[in-house]
Write a protein that holds these residues in place. Sequence first.
Motif, mmCIF file in Angstrom:
data_model
loop_
_atom_site.group_PDB
_atom_site.id
_atom_site.type_symbol
_atom_site.label_atom_id
_atom_site.label_comp_id
_atom_site.label_asym_id
_atom_site.label_seq_id
_atom_site.Cartn_x
_atom_site.Cartn_y
_atom_site.Cartn_z
ATOM 1 N N GLY A 102 0.803 -1.218 0.000
ATOM 2 C CA GLY A 102 0.000 0.000 0.000
ATOM 3 C C GLY A 102 0.838 1.271 0.000
ATOM 4 O O GLY A 102 1.906 1.333 0.610
ATOM 5 N N SER A 103 0.315 2.300 -0.655
ATOM 6 C CA SER A 103 1.015 3.581 -0.789
ATOM 7 C C SER A 103 0.613 4.536 0.338
ATOM 8 O O SER A 103 -0.253 4.230 1.171
ATOM 9 C CB SER A 103 0.659 4.214 -2.135
ATOM 10 N N LEU A 104 1.207 5.710 0.323
ATOM 11 C CA LEU A 104 0.819 6.748 1.271
ATOM 12 C C LEU A 104 -0.634 7.170 1.050
ATOM 13 O O LEU A 104 -1.369 7.439 2.012
ATOM 14 C CB LEU A 104 1.757 7.958 1.130
ATOM 15 N N ASP A 105 -1.067 7.242 -0.200
ATOM 16 C CA ASP A 105 -2.467 7.564 -0.486
ATOM 17 C C ASP A 105 -3.395 6.502 0.099
ATOM 18 O O ASP A 105 -4.501 6.822 0.559
ATOM 19 C CB ASP A 105 -2.686 7.664 -2.001
ATOM 20 N N TRP A 106 -2.974 5.255 0.057
ATOM 21 C CA TRP A 106 -3.776 4.185 0.661
ATOM 22 C C TRP A 106 -3.907 4.402 2.168
ATOM 23 O O TRP A 106 -5.003 4.268 2.728
ATOM 24 C CB TRP A 106 -3.120 2.830 0.371
ATOM 25 N N GLU A 107 -2.802 4.746 2.831
ATOM 26 C CA GLU A 107 -2.864 5.027 4.268
ATOM 27 C C GLU A 107 -3.862 6.154 4.556
ATOM 28 O O GLU A 107 -4.657 6.086 5.504
ATOM 29 C CB GLU A 107 -1.485 5.432 4.795
ATOM 30 N N ALA A 108 -3.824 7.195 3.716
ATOM 31 C CA ALA A 108 -4.731 8.333 3.912
ATOM 32 C C ALA A 108 -6.185 7.906 3.758
ATOM 33 O O ALA A 108 -7.068 8.389 4.489
ATOM 34 C CB ALA A 108 -4.390 9.440 2.912
#
Length: 228
Positions: A107-113
């Motif tokens: 998962g990416s940073l956008d996924w975390e967000a």
Amino acid sequence: MSGKTFFLDKDGDSIADKVLRRIRFDIITNTLKPGDRLRLERLRETYGASVSTLREILNRLAAEYFVVAEGNRGFGVAPISQRDLRDICEMRLLLECHALRRSIEVGSLDWEAQVVCCHHKLHTVESQLIGGDDTQVMKWVQYDWDFHHATVVACDRPVLSASHSNIFDRFMRYHLYVLDFRGRPAAEEHARLRDLVVGRDADGAVALLTSHVTAGMEHIIASGKIPA
């Protein structure tokens, strides 16, 4: 809305797709109740589709385990039972834990967000429920899906994702049959799961998810509304 779209029609859907989604929604929300006979003529009047289209739709829903084919007697809404719920719970955990590990890995940073955003909406509704506003249960079920889906959406396995979506719908049907929120423990578990996911603690997240889903299943059974 992230992920689940059974509440809404999608652009470009055929009439058959829209009717299928409406019937599935009515089964999940128990407008069409477990064991109800699905008479084609009555469905034609309600949903505005031809008998041949409806027959095709019901066969598709039978393949998804929302409907049962009764031979010469036609179709009926799939029954519910504690045994079925336990089976669904086991399959949900098998799929969701695997997808969760994969999402945490890639998962990416956008996924975390997205995980944090979906949890914020879920937390808001859970706070209202804990405060005594029982009218929010339906919205909670939707946001519960959105949050759990967000935690696994980074999993790049389309077949796994489709299978998980189906099993979650079937689990959700039981939640909506009982229409009872587990309360502060569920809300606290969601917050901890958010933190474990964003912190990339796969082992901790999977362990918490397992106890969380199992507790939800036992809460549904403890309601006394699900036949053995």
